[in-house]
Motif scaffolding. Structure first.
Motif, PDB file in Angstrom:
ATOM      1  N   GLU A   1       0.616   8.401  -7.779  1.00 40.23           N
ATOM      2  CA  GLU A   1      -0.216   9.296  -6.986  1.00 40.23           C
ATOM      3  C   GLU A   1      -0.098   8.909  -5.517  1.00 40.23           C
ATOM      4  N   VAL A   2      -0.053   9.912  -4.640  1.00 37.26           N
ATOM      5  CA  VAL A   2       0.225   9.641  -3.234  1.00 37.26           C
ATOM      6  C   VAL A   2      -0.716  10.431  -2.337  1.00 37.26           C
ATOM      7  N   GLN A   3      -1.115   9.807  -1.246  1.00 39.69           N
ATOM      8  CA  GLN A   3      -1.872  10.461  -0.194  1.00 39.69           C
ATOM      9  C   GLN A   3      -1.058  10.393   1.090  1.00 39.69           C
ATOM     10  N   GLU A   4      -0.930  11.521   1.777  1.00 39.77           N
ATOM     11  CA  GLU A   4      -0.143  11.597   2.994  1.00 39.77           C
ATOM     12  C   GLU A   4      -1.080  11.710   4.195  1.00 39.77           C
ATOM     13  N   VAL A   5      -0.907  10.783   5.147  1.00 40.21           N
ATOM     14  CA  VAL A   5      -1.783  10.742   6.319  1.00 40.21           C
ATOM     15  C   VAL A   5      -0.926  10.591   7.577  1.00 40.21           C
TER      16      VAL A   5
ATOM     17  N   HIS B   1       2.611   7.368   3.680  1.00 35.03           N
ATOM     18  CA  HIS B   1       2.435   7.724   2.273  1.00 35.03           C
ATOM     19  C   HIS B   1       1.786   6.532   1.576  1.00 35.03           C
ATOM     20  N   LEU B   2       0.545   6.699   1.173  1.00 35.79           N
ATOM     21  CA  LEU B   2      -0.211   5.649   0.492  1.00 35.79           C
ATOM     22  C   LEU B   2      -0.234   5.959  -0.994  1.00 35.79           C
ATOM     23  N   TYR B   3       0.120   4.956  -1.793  1.00 42.48           N
ATOM     24  CA  TYR B   3       0.341   5.185  -3.222  1.00 42.48           C
ATOM     25  C   TYR B   3      -0.731   4.516  -4.074  1.00 42.48           C
ATOM     26  N   THR B   4      -0.909   5.098  -5.236  1.00 39.71           N
ATOM     27  CA  THR B   4      -1.689   4.501  -6.305  1.00 39.71           C
ATOM     28  C   THR B   4      -0.812   4.458  -7.542  1.00 39.71           C
TER      29      THR B   4
ATOM     30  N   THR C   1      -8.673   7.703   9.454  1.00 42.06           N
ATOM     31  CA  THR C   1      -8.429   7.899   8.021  1.00 42.06           C
ATOM     32  C   THR C   1      -7.506   6.826   7.479  1.00 42.06           C
TER      33      THR C   1
ATOM     34  N   LYS D   1       0.806  -1.223   0.000  1.00 41.02           N
ATOM     35  CA  LYS D   1       0.000   0.000   0.000  1.00 41.02           C
ATOM     36  C   LYS D   1       0.838   1.273   0.000  1.00 41.02           C
TER      37      LYS D   1
ATOM     38  N   LEU E   1      -8.335   4.187   4.437  1.00 40.07           N
ATOM     39  CA  LEU E   1      -7.603   4.210   3.168  1.00 40.07           C
ATOM     40  C   LEU E   1      -6.816   2.918   2.941  1.00 40.07           C
TER      41      LEU E   1
END
Length: 603
Positions: A256-260, A243-246, A267, A232, A271
């Motif tokens: 693409e990355v989402q930072e949590v 850092h969660l990647y697509t 959250t 993930k 995710l």
């Protein structure tokens, strides 16, 4: 005894044993001032006839340089990693593929036709780019053991190294060999565990392998969340942000990355969408905080602790984070030990701040531009500033010669751009009409200096080579001369042969012969035939031909082939290690060396 060290090891282990013998005497060391407090600084002790410092590099330019070599076992994803670093560094709009499909761009670092056909790196390449105010120089090195000599030379020019591991395989034979070279040169070592997008060993298993085999403590910086299809993303332990990647929608594009933040557990859980992985992440975070010693940058610089990263170069997971962390943690350009040839007072530390320009040749390359049949010498700048048109001294010339460096080029794989200025840590290409050889030192100022040379390894494969078509002889001769200048293979001939007799090639590995034939065909349009010989190692003779003749008169050279190298120095070829070891012990006239260096040049 040096010959005995390699005498009873396997072929490639012998090369590594040889390395440990040679490193202190030959390989160019990066040297940190605080590790050599007793060493006199050349910059402060050299007497000059002027009080000005015409070539001293600005401190700001030294501080903003980062230089690293990427090493790994074959197929660990090294070239892919290099491409993705270039992508995130802004040097490429689209990363290439090692084995590209029709719609994909070829890699920037593997630019030779044979490299692209086979999907392997054959020659080390240099790329540079500006990133977040820093100038990053990357040396992409071959992984295949037949080209290990090129890798060792590239490591001589590096200040930092990145050891790339396959997450499913962990430590592999070539990784072990290259690690030993990094350790011998005291290089700060960063570890990137690649291919987490495939089923992998656990991070703890990989850490245990590294500590058990190398005695090297690792400190995880990026910690993986899952592996294979369940990979993930990563936890950045320095910021406590996940850092969660697509996967990128465009082939060769950025992920693409989402930072949590870890504190936002609701959250994160939503995710990640995998209760097992979420629970494991929380468990790992707590365990690492309690059990892992803190990051110690002094130990990193001393190569006793390695920052550890997990990710996937293929899917771009964690690559930019690694680049950011390396730019923060990697050392700036370091000094090198050199000999003061003028005063003959031993070694001096030439720091990047030294007032004169110094640099050394660690690689030569023919036909980067096949249309012009050009030859380049790759020069690592150690101190001072390169300026277009400057005159430099040459360490091997006697008496000292001056060469005008009318033009230098910044290198980006096979692409080049003219450079007006270069600073410590940079690698530049200079035109090489045949004057410069691997290991040569270039310098300005009144005192002649020389960095330790870079020897050629003892070859283990031998074969005669010739062109079957007499009309191609001129092109064949030109091609061989230029390829031999690169130093990957060596030329041997019968004693007293001035060039009219059969040409023998000597190489570390069989694949090097195939590269020579392929390049003769592709770059010079010449066919060639190879006739393998049954010898397995070569030794150079100290004492010259007189020592050889005395040993021959004693009847000690039966079954040994006596030849000469390009500089007409005696070389003995042996069919087995035992014979070489016996001769070294029994023959009082001979001192055998398993390496060679270009001789000094006289007018």
């Amino acid at each position: 005894m040096r010959m005995m060290i390699s005498g009873y090891l396997g072929p490639f282990m012998a090369a590594c044993a040889l390395l440990s013998v040679l490193t202190e005497a030959f390989l160019v060391h990066p040297t940190k001032c605080h590790h050599h407090e007793e060493t006199r600084l050349f910059a402060t002790t050299t007497t000059t006839t002027t009080t000005t410092e015409p070539y001293k590099a600005p401190a700001t330019e030294i501080e903003r340089r980062r230089n690293l070599a990427i090493i790994s076992h074959p197929d660990s994803g090294k070239t892919t990693m290099t491409e993705k670093l270039l992508l995130y560094g802004g040097a490429l709009q689209q990363a290439g593929a090692v084995r590209q499909k029709a719609e994909q761009r070829a890699t920037q670092s593997d630019f030779m036709e044979m490299e692209q056909e086979r999907g392997i790196s054959i020659s080390s390449t240099v790329m540079n780019f500006d990133y977040n105010g820093l100038r990053v120089n990357i040396l992409d090195t071959p992984g295949h053991q037949d080209f290990s000599e090129d890798t060792y030379r590239a490591l001589a020019a590096a200040d930092n190294a990145v050891m790339l591991l396959d997450a499913a395989k962990g430590l592999e034979p070539q990784t072990r060999k290259l690690f030993e070279v990094c350790r011998l040169r005291n290089l700060p070592l960063f570890t990137f565990v690649n291919k987490m997008d495939r089923p992998a060993l656990t991070p703890y298993e990989i850490m245990d392998q590294i500590e058990a085999e190398f005695g090297l403590e690792t400190h995880p910086i990026l910690w993986p969340i899952g592996d294979g299809d369940r990979f993930k993303g990563v936890l950045d332990r320095t910021t406590n942000i996940v850092h969660l990647y697509t996967k990128p929608t465009q082939r060769g594009g950025k992920a693409e990355v989402q930072e949590v933040p870890m504190e936002d557990e609701d959250t994160l859980k939503s995710l990640i969408d995998d209760q097992e992985l979420f629970d494991k992440l929380l468990e790992d975070q707590e365990l690492l905080q309690e059990l892992i010693p803190p990051l110690d940058m002094e130990r990193v610089m001393a190569a006793t602790q390695s920052p550890l990263f997990f990710g996937s170069a293929m899917t771009n997971f964690g690559v930019q984070l690694f680049l950011d962390k390396f730019c923060d943690m990697g050392t700036k350009p370091m000094g090198r030990l050199a000999a003061d040839k003028q005063e003959d007072e031993g070694e001096f530390l030439i720091a990047p701040e030294h007032q004169e320009f110094t640099g050394f040749v660690f690689k030569t390359q023919a036909n980067l531009d096949p249309k012009h049949r050009d030859r380049l010498a790759y020069v690592r700048v150690v101190s001072g500033v390169y300026e277009k048109g400057m005159k430099v001294g040459h360490s091997r010339s006697k008496p000292a010669k001056k060469y005008n460096l009318a033009q230098a080029q910044a290198l980006f794989g096979s692409d080049r751009t003219t450079v007006e200025l270069a600073y410590p840590g940079d690698v530049i290409g200079i035109n090489n009409p045949g004057n410069f050889a691997i290991g040569d030192t270039l310098y300005t100022g009144n005192s002649k200096v020389a960095f330790p040379g870079i020897p050629s390894f003892s070859p283990e494969k031998f074969a005669y080579i010739r062109s079957p078509n007499p009309s191609d002889y001129k092109s064949f001769r030109k091609g061989m001369d230029q390829l031999l200048d690169e130093g990957a293979i060596q030329a041997l001939r019968q004693r007293n042969d001035d060039g009219g007799g059969p040409l023998m090639l000597a190489a570390v590995g069989q694949l090097q012969f195939e590269v020579v034939q392929a390049r003769l065909k592709n770059e010079y349009n010449v066919d060639s035939l190879m006739e393998p010989l049954s010898y397995t190692l070569a030794r150079w003779v100290d004492g010259g031909w007189d020592a050889v003749d005395k040993a021959d008169a004693d009847g000690k050279l039966f079954g040994i082939m006596v030849v000469q190298d390009r500089w007409k120095r005696p070389v003995l070829l042996f069919r087995n290690d035992w014979k070489a070891a016996s001769l070294a012990e029994e023959e009082k006239y001979l001192e055998l060396k398993p390496w060679s260096q270009p001789p000094d040049m006289d007018d």
